[in-house]
Design a protein around this motif. Sequence first.
Motif, PDB file in Angstrom:
ATOM      1  N   ARG A  91      11.867   3.541  47.488  1.00 55.85           N
ATOM      2  CA  ARG A  91      10.854   3.764  46.447  1.00 55.85           C
ATOM      3  C   ARG A  91       9.865   4.819  46.929  1.00 55.85           C
ATOM      4  O   ARG A  91       9.408   4.797  48.063  1.00 55.85           O
ATOM      5  N   GLN A  93       6.124   6.842  46.322  1.00 52.63           N
ATOM      6  CA  GLN A  93       4.798   6.642  45.747  1.00 52.63           C
ATOM      7  C   GLN A  93       4.664   7.664  44.633  1.00 52.63           C
ATOM      8  O   GLN A  93       4.727   8.864  44.869  1.00 52.63           O
ATOM      9  N   VAL A  94       4.527   7.175  43.412  1.00 49.72           N
ATOM     10  CA  VAL A  94       4.441   8.088  42.277  1.00 49.72           C
ATOM     11  C   VAL A  94       3.209   7.771  41.453  1.00 49.72           C
ATOM     12  O   VAL A  94       2.720   6.647  41.413  1.00 49.72           O
ATOM     13  N   ALA A  96       1.051   7.831  37.691  1.00 52.22           N
ATOM     14  CA  ALA A  96       1.339   7.273  36.366  1.00 52.22           C
ATOM     15  C   ALA A  96       2.180   8.229  35.530  1.00 52.22           C
ATOM     16  O   ALA A  96       3.106   7.817  34.842  1.00 52.22           O
ATOM     17  N   ASP A  97       1.872   9.531  35.603  1.00 49.88           N
ATOM     18  CA  ASP A  97       2.622  10.506  34.824  1.00 49.88           C
ATOM     19  C   ASP A  97       4.080  10.545  35.268  1.00 49.88           C
ATOM     20  O   ASP A  97       4.988  10.594  34.449  1.00 49.88           O
ATOM     21  N   GLN A  98       4.304  10.515  36.579  1.00 51.14           N
ATOM     22  CA  GLN A  98       5.669  10.521  37.100  1.00 51.14           C
ATOM     23  C   GLN A  98       6.393   9.228  36.735  1.00 51.14           C
ATOM     24  O   GLN A  98       7.579   9.235  36.459  1.00 51.14           O
ATOM     25  N   THR A  99       5.659   8.119  36.729  1.00 54.34           N
ATOM     26  CA  THR A  99       6.249   6.838  36.351  1.00 54.34           C
ATOM     27  C   THR A  99       6.679   6.870  34.895  1.00 54.34           C
ATOM     28  O   THR A  99       7.772   6.421  34.546  1.00 54.34           O
ATOM     29  N   ASP A 100       5.827   7.423  34.020  1.00 54.57           N
ATOM     30  CA  ASP A 100       6.170   7.544  32.604  1.00 54.57           C
ATOM     31  C   ASP A 100       7.400   8.432  32.415  1.00 54.57           C
ATOM     32  O   ASP A 100       8.299   8.105  31.652  1.00 54.57           O
ATOM     33  N   ALA A 102       9.734   9.052  34.575  1.00 53.73           N
ATOM     34  CA  ALA A 102      10.904   8.351  35.107  1.00 53.73           C
ATOM     35  C   ALA A 102      11.393   7.298  34.124  1.00 53.73           C
ATOM     36  O   ALA A 102      12.598   7.124  33.931  1.00 53.73           O
ATOM     37  N   ALA A 103      10.466   6.594  33.484  1.00 48.06           N
ATOM     38  CA  ALA A 103      10.841   5.571  32.507  1.00 48.06           C
ATOM     39  C   ALA A 103      11.535   6.197  31.301  1.00 48.06           C
ATOM     40  O   ALA A 103      12.556   5.683  30.821  1.00 48.06           O
ATOM     41  N   THR A 106      15.018   7.354  32.418  1.00 47.76           N
ATOM     42  CA  THR A 106      15.914   6.206  32.555  1.00 47.76           C
ATOM     43  C   THR A 106      16.347   5.694  31.187  1.00 47.76           C
ATOM     44  O   THR A 106      17.526   5.400  30.970  1.00 47.76           O
TER      45      THR A 106
END
Length: 180
Positions: A91, A93-94, A96-100, A102-103, A106
């Motif tokens: 994993r 460290q990302v 919020a923008d990178q998490t969005d 990535a979601a 996916t």
Amino acid sequence: MPDRDTELRAQFEEYVAARRQALLRTAYLLTGQHADAEDLVQLALVKAMPHWAKIAHDPEPYVRKVLARESVSRWRGRRWREVTSDRLPEREQVGADQTDRAAVRTALLALAPRQRAVVVLRYFDDLTEVQTAQALGIAVGTVKSQSRDAMTRLRGLLEVDPVKVPTSGAAHGVGEGETP
């Protein structure tokens, strides 16, 4: 004076230089892998070159059609094989923008290939329903239904609440039990 072949080659090279990044972005959204996207763009350009004299005036629809169709064909041939990854399984460290992102990526990859192609062409490349249908070689009605189904699936995968549409009375300021 340059001959026709030299002129066509120069036009092709100009097109590739100008549109390569945009084609790579589209291909990445279709495949989900950088290496696969590069291969897909290369294949689309190789297939476009012999037809360049006919399509040079507007090559974008032809190249997009090849990208979309080859993406679906490649998926069909690879769906039972192991899929390579350009990321390590640890994993990161990302933010919020990178998490969005990535979601969304996916969720996009969870769609069927044709649905993914419709979503990418309609909403990312901003094609009309007719242009999307032409690029994929399907009916406009199929584009509409695939788009509707894909967006419903994406909302579910991303846990997005659908927009609540007010009832006709509430939209006009009429309360329950009142008549307009």
